[in-house]
Design a protein around this motif. Structure first.
Motif, PDB file in Angstrom:
ATOM      1  N   GLN A  67       0.828  -1.201   0.000  1.00 23.53           N
ATOM      2  CA  GLN A  67       0.000   0.000   0.000  1.00 23.53           C
ATOM      3  C   GLN A  67       0.866   1.257   0.000  1.00 23.53           C
ATOM      4  O   GLN A  67       0.578   2.224  -0.718  1.00 23.53           O
ATOM      5  CB  GLN A  67      -0.917  -0.007   1.219  1.00 23.53           C
ATOM      6  CG  GLN A  67      -2.041  -1.030   1.143  1.00 23.53           C
ATOM      7  CD  GLN A  67      -2.850  -1.065   2.428  1.00 23.53           C
ATOM      8  OE1 GLN A  67      -2.340  -0.751   3.509  1.00 23.53           O
ATOM      9  NE2 GLN A  67      -4.117  -1.472   2.332  1.00 23.53           N
ATOM     10  N   ALA A  68       1.931   1.255   0.783  1.00 30.45           N
ATOM     11  CA  ALA A  68       2.832   2.416   0.814  1.00 30.45           C
ATOM     12  C   ALA A  68       3.525   2.606  -0.537  1.00 30.45           C
ATOM     13  O   ALA A  68       3.702   3.738  -1.010  1.00 30.45           O
ATOM     14  CB  ALA A  68       3.872   2.230   1.921  1.00 30.45           C
ATOM     15  N   CYS A  69       3.892   1.484  -1.183  1.00 31.86           N
ATOM     16  CA  CYS A  69       4.529   1.574  -2.502  1.00 31.86           C
ATOM     17  C   CYS A  69       3.584   2.156  -3.541  1.00 31.86           C
ATOM     18  O   CYS A  69       3.994   2.936  -4.414  1.00 31.86           O
ATOM     19  CB  CYS A  69       5.021   0.202  -2.950  1.00 31.86           C
ATOM     20  SG  CYS A  69       6.474  -0.373  -2.053  1.00 31.86           S
ATOM     21  N   LEU A  70       2.308   1.787  -3.463  1.00 30.68           N
ATOM     22  CA  LEU A  70       1.338   2.322  -4.412  1.00 30.68           C
ATOM     23  C   LEU A  70       1.156   3.832  -4.217  1.00 30.68           C
ATOM     24  O   LEU A  70       1.040   4.588  -5.188  1.00 30.68           O
ATOM     25  CB  LEU A  70       0.000   1.600  -4.262  1.00 30.68           C
ATOM     26  CG  LEU A  70      -0.038   0.138  -4.740  1.00 30.68           C
ATOM     27  CD1 LEU A  70      -1.406  -0.472  -4.454  1.00 30.68           C
ATOM     28  CD2 LEU A  70       0.272   0.055  -6.225  1.00 30.68           C
ATOM     29  N   ARG A  71       1.133   4.276  -2.962  1.00 32.26           N
ATOM     30  CA  ARG A  71       1.041   5.722  -2.706  1.00 32.26           C
ATOM     31  C   ARG A  71       2.276   6.445  -3.247  1.00 32.26           C
ATOM     32  O   ARG A  71       2.174   7.535  -3.815  1.00 32.26           O
ATOM     33  CB  ARG A  71       0.880   5.978  -1.207  1.00 32.26           C
ATOM     34  CG  ARG A  71      -0.512   5.676  -0.664  1.00 32.26           C
ATOM     35  CD  ARG A  71      -0.699   6.259   0.718  1.00 32.26           C
ATOM     36  NE  ARG A  71       0.222   5.678   1.679  1.00 32.26           N
ATOM     37  CZ  ARG A  71      -0.031   4.597   2.422  1.00 32.26           C
ATOM     38  NH1 ARG A  71      -1.208   3.994   2.287  1.00 32.26           N
ATOM     39  NH2 ARG A  71       0.843   4.143   3.276  1.00 32.26           N
ATOM     40  N   GLU A  72       3.444   5.834  -3.059  1.00 28.47           N
ATOM     41  CA  GLU A  72       4.681   6.433  -3.556  1.00 28.47           C
ATOM     42  C   GLU A  72       4.699   6.476  -5.078  1.00 28.47           C
ATOM     43  O   GLU A  72       5.219   7.420  -5.683  1.00 28.47           O
ATOM     44  CB  GLU A  72       5.880   5.638  -3.033  1.00 28.47           C
ATOM     45  CG  GLU A  72       7.215   6.322  -3.276  1.00 28.47           C
ATOM     46  CD  GLU A  72       8.358   5.586  -2.614  1.00 28.47           C
ATOM     47  OE1 GLU A  72       9.483   6.125  -2.624  1.00 28.47           O
ATOM     48  OE2 GLU A  72       8.135   4.469  -2.087  1.00 28.47           O
ATOM     49  N   LEU A  73       4.109   5.448  -5.717  1.00 30.70           N
ATOM     50  CA  LEU A  73       4.016   5.419  -7.170  1.00 30.70           C
ATOM     51  C   LEU A  73       3.219   6.611  -7.684  1.00 30.70           C
ATOM     52  O   LEU A  73       3.614   7.295  -8.634  1.00 30.70           O
ATOM     53  CB  LEU A  73       3.369   4.108  -7.625  1.00 30.70           C
ATOM     54  CG  LEU A  73       2.950   4.017  -9.105  1.00 30.70           C
ATOM     55  CD1 LEU A  73       4.171   4.047  -9.996  1.00 30.70           C
ATOM     56  CD2 LEU A  73       2.130   2.766  -9.358  1.00 30.70           C
ATOM     57  N   VAL A  74       2.084   6.905  -7.076  1.00 31.56           N
ATOM     58  CA  VAL A  74       1.258   8.044  -7.492  1.00 31.56           C
ATOM     59  C   VAL A  74       2.010   9.349  -7.280  1.00 31.56           C
ATOM     60  O   VAL A  74       1.974  10.259  -8.122  1.00 31.56           O
ATOM     61  CB  VAL A  74      -0.073   8.038  -6.715  1.00 31.56           C
ATOM     62  CG1 VAL A  74      -0.882   9.281  -7.044  1.00 31.56           C
ATOM     63  CG2 VAL A  74      -0.873   6.781  -7.040  1.00 31.56           C
ATOM     64  N   THR A  75       2.747   9.466  -6.169  1.00 34.25           N
ATOM     65  CA  THR A  75       3.517  10.677  -5.898  1.00 34.25           C
ATOM     66  C   THR A  75       4.602  10.885  -6.940  1.00 34.25           C
ATOM     67  O   THR A  75       4.799  11.989  -7.463  1.00 34.25           O
ATOM     68  CB  THR A  75       4.142  10.604  -4.494  1.00 34.25           C
ATOM     69  OG1 THR A  75       3.100  10.438  -3.526  1.00 34.25           O
ATOM     70  CG2 THR A  75       4.931  11.877  -4.190  1.00 34.25           C
TER      71      THR A  75
END
Length: 574
Positions: free
Chosen positions: A417-425
Motif C-alpha cells: 500500500q505504501a509503494c502504491l502511494r509512492e508510485l502516485v507521488t
C-alpha cells in the motif's frame, strides 16, 4: 535543369535576407565602384572632368566593397566590423555622385537605387524616407553648395530637375515596397503572437483572441458567436473593455449571426448605406454588395458605424466575430480582416488539436497508471496466495509460527500500500525532477524477497542512480515483473539484480536460478528471448533493448535503457 533550378531556389530561400543577400549587395557595390572609376574614359572625356577627390573616394569605396564581399569568408569578426563601414560608405558615395555628376544619369542613378534599396539593410520605412530627404536636400541646394565649394561645379536647372525627378521616383517605388514589407512583417508578428497565445492557453482562448483583435484594429467592442460540431448549440459573447461576458439572444437572431452573408466570407459593412466590402475571393479584388440588416442585436444596429465580420472556420467550430465601430472601410483593411480571420481560425484549430491531444494523453496516462497498479496488486496477491497455500498445507505448524507468518503477510500488504502511494507521488513530480532509482529498487528487492519467500539481492553502480520519475517507475515495474515471472514460471528461489549507469544509459541485469524458460524467437525489435508481453511493452516504451541467455541453471536477462544527458547530483543535495 530542373535539379539546378530547385537547388538555386533552396539556396535563395534559405539565405534570403542573410548570407546570399549580403553577397549580392557586396558584388553590386564592387561592380558600381569599378564601373564608376572607368566612367570618364568610356565617354571620351579623359581626365578633364575627373578630379583627384572623386578618384580617391571611388578607389576607397572599391576597397571597402571588396572587403565586405570577401570579409565574411576570412573572419566573422571582420565581417561584423566592415558591414557598418560599408553602409555608411554607400550613403557618402551616393551623395558624392549626386554632387559631382548631376548630368550623368547613367552614373548616379545606380548609386541612388542601391543606396535607397539595399544599403543599411533597414526594413523600416522611416529610414528610407530620411535617406530620400537627405538626397533631395543635396539636389535642391546643389548650386548654393557650388558657390561655397567651387570644386563641385554648378549645374543647370534642367539637370537638377531631372535629378530630383529620378530620385523621387526611385524613392517612391522603394518606399511602397518597404511599406508592404513592413505591413506584412507586422501581420506576421501578430499572427505568431496569436498562435503562441493559443498554444499556451489552458482554457478556451477566445478572451485572449478578442484582446489581440482589439489591439490589432483599435476596437474595444465586439460580439462573438459560435457553435460546436458536437452539440450544435449556438453561443454568443460580448467583449467590452477587455472583459468577455455571456449574452443571451433570441435563437433566430443567433442563427442569422452565424450566417450573415451567403458567401460565408469576411466583410466590412457600412451601417448607414447597408453596402459592404466583401472578401469574395475574386481575381479582380473584393466585391461590393448589400448585406441586409438584422444580423446584429437592435442596440448595435441602431448605434450605426462600420462593422467588420471575421468568419471562424475550424474542423470543430464555426461562427463569426463582429468588430463594432470599425475605423474605416478600404480594400487594405478588408485584406487585414481576412488575414486576421485566417489567423484566428488557425489559432482555434491548433488549440482544439492540442486540447484533444492533451485529453488523449491524460486518458493514456490514467490507463497506464491503472494497469501498473492492477499488475502490482495481482503480483502481490499471487505471492500471498502461494504463501497462504503453503500455510494451509502445513497443518502441523505451531500456532506461534503460523501467527508470525500471518503477521508477515499483513506487513507485506501494508508495504505494498505504501509503494502504491509512492508510485502516485512519483508520477506527479515536475518535469526535469530526478529521483534515486537505487533506493526504490532496494526497497522493491526487500519486499519481493518477503512476498515470494525467495532471496532477491540488489547491487548498484554508482550507489545512487538519479533518473527521471518516468524511467524509475517503469524500471521498478520491469524488475518486479521479471522477478515475479522467474518465481512463478521458472520456480526460481534466488534472483540477483544488478543496475548501473554508463554513458547516459541504464543497464539492468537479472540473474535467476530455476528452470531455463525462454521464447523460441525474437518477441519484438530489440527484445530477444522474452516471453512476457508486458515486459516487451515497457521496453518499447523506454526505447530499450533486452536479451535473455540460458545458463546451466536459470536465465540471465540483460536490459539496456537509453537516458537523456544527466547531471550528477550529490546525495547530500537531495
Amino acid at each position: 535543369m530542373n535539379g539546378l533550378r530547385d537547388a538555386a531556389v533552396r539556396l535563395w530561400t534559405r539565405d534570403l535576407g542573410t548570407a546570399a543577400a549580403r553577397d549580392v549587395a557586396g558584388a553590386t557595390r564592387l561592380l558600381l565602384a569599378i564601373v564608376s572609376l572607368d566612367f570618364p574614359f568610356r565617354f571620351g572625356a579623359g581626365n578633364a572632368i575627373w578630379s583627384n577627390p572623386e578618384q580617391i573616394a571611388l578607389a576607397g569605396y572599391m576597397l571597402i566593397a571588396a572587403g565586405t564581399l570577401f570579409g565574411r569568408f576570412i573572419s566573422w569578426k571582420l565581417d561584423v566590423h566592415l558591414r557598418p563601414v560599408a553602409w555608411s560608405a554607400d550613403q557618402l558615395i551616393c551623395l558624392l555622385m549626386l554632387l559631382a555628376y548631376p548630368q550623368a544619369i547613367g552614373l548616379y542613378l545606380p548609386f541612388v537605387i542601391f543606396a535607397l534599396g539595399v544599403s543599411l539593410g533597414r526594413s523600416r520605412v522611416v529610414w528610407v524616407a530620411l535617406d530620400y530627404l537627405l538626397f533631395a536636400a543635396i539636389i535642391l541646394f546643389h548650386n548654393r553648395l557650388a558657390g561655397i565649394m567651387p570644386g563641385i561645379g554648378a549645374a543647370s536647372d534642367e539637370a537638377l530637375r531631372l535629378q530630383f525627378t529620378l530620385v523621387t521616383l526611385v524613392a517612391a517605388a522603394i518606399l511602397a515596397f518597404r511599406a508592404s514589407q513592413a505591413g506584412a512583417a507586422v501581420g506576421d508578428r501578430w499572427n505568431e503572437e496569436l498562435l503562441d497565445a493559443g498554444i499556451q492557453a489552458r482554457t478556451f482562448p477566445m478572451a485572449g483572441i478578442a484582446t489581440k483583435l482589439s489591439e490589432r484594429f483599435g476596437t474595444s467592442e465586439m460580439l462573438i458567436c459560435w457553435q460546436r460540431e458536437v452539440d450544435r448549440i449556438p453561443e454568443c459573447y460580448r467583449f467590452s473593455d477587455g472583459e468577455l461576458s455571456n449574452v443571451e439572444l433570441d435563437p433566430a437572431l443567433l442563427e442569422r449571426m452565424l450566417a450573415p452573408d451567403a458567401s460565408g466570407e469576411g466583410f466590412i459593412r457600412d451601417s448607414e448605406s447597408g453596402s459592404a466590402l466583401v472578401d469574395a475571393k475574386l481575381r479582380l479584388g473584393p466585391a461590393v454588395r448589400t448585406i441586409p440588416a438584422g444580423f446584429l442585436p437592435a442596440p448595435e444596429t441602431a448605434a450605426g458605424g462600420n462593422v467588420a465580420a471575421l468568419p471562424i472556420r475550424t474542423g470543430a467550430l464555426t461562427g463569426y466575430i463582429y468588430l463594432l465601430d470599425f475605423p474605416r472601410i478600404s480594400e487594405l483593411m478588408l485584406s487585414q480582416v481576412a488575414a486576421a480571420s485566417r489567423a484566428v481560425s488557425a489559432t482555434l484549430d491548433r488549440y482544439l488539436m492540442f486540447e484533444a491531444w492533451r485529453e488523449r494523453a491524460f486518458a493514456n496516462a490514467r490507463l497506464d497508471l491503472s494497469r501498473d497498479m492492477h499488475d502490482s496488486v495481482l503480483q502481490t496477491l499471487g505471492g500471498l496466495r502461494m504463501q497462504v497455500a503453503s500455510l494451509i498445507k502445513d497443518k502441523d505448524l505451531p500456532v506461534a509460527a503460523r501467527t508470525k507468518r500471518l503477521e508477515s503477510l499483513q506487513s507485506i500488504i501494508a508495504a505494498e500500500q505504501a509503494c502504491l502511494r509512492e508510485l502516485v507521488t512519483d508520477a506527479n513530480l515536475p518535469i526535469g525532477e530526478k529521483i534515486d532509482l537505487a533506493s526504490h529498487l532496494a526497497q522493491r528487492a526487500e519486499l519481493l524477497s518477503r512476498q515470494w519467500a525467495i532471496t532477491c539481492t540488489l547491487t548498484t553502480d554508482p550507489a545512487a542512480l538519479w533518473v527521471s520519475p518516468d524511467v524509475a517507475v517503469e524500471v521498478e515495474f520491469l524488475v518486479r515483473e521479471a522477478v515475479s515471472n522467474a518465481v512463478q514460471h521458472a520456480k526460481s528461489s534466488s534472483v540477483n539484480v544488478v543496475a548501473a549507469l554508463r554513458d547516459d544509459a541504464l543497464f539492468v541485469t537479472l540473474k535467476s536460478d530455476g528452470a531455463t524458460v525462454l521464447a523460441s524467437g525474437t518477441g519484438a525489435s530489440g527484445v530477444e528471448g522474452v516471453k512476457s508481453q508486458s515486459l516487451t511493452r515497457r521496453l518499447n516504451a523506454l526505447n530499450g533493448r533486452a536479451y535473455a541467455d540460458p545458463m546451466e541453471r536459470g536465465v540471465l536477462l540483460s536490459i539496456r535503457i537509453p537516458l537523456e544527458a544527466m547531471v550528477d547530483v550529490p546525495t547530500a543535495d537531495r
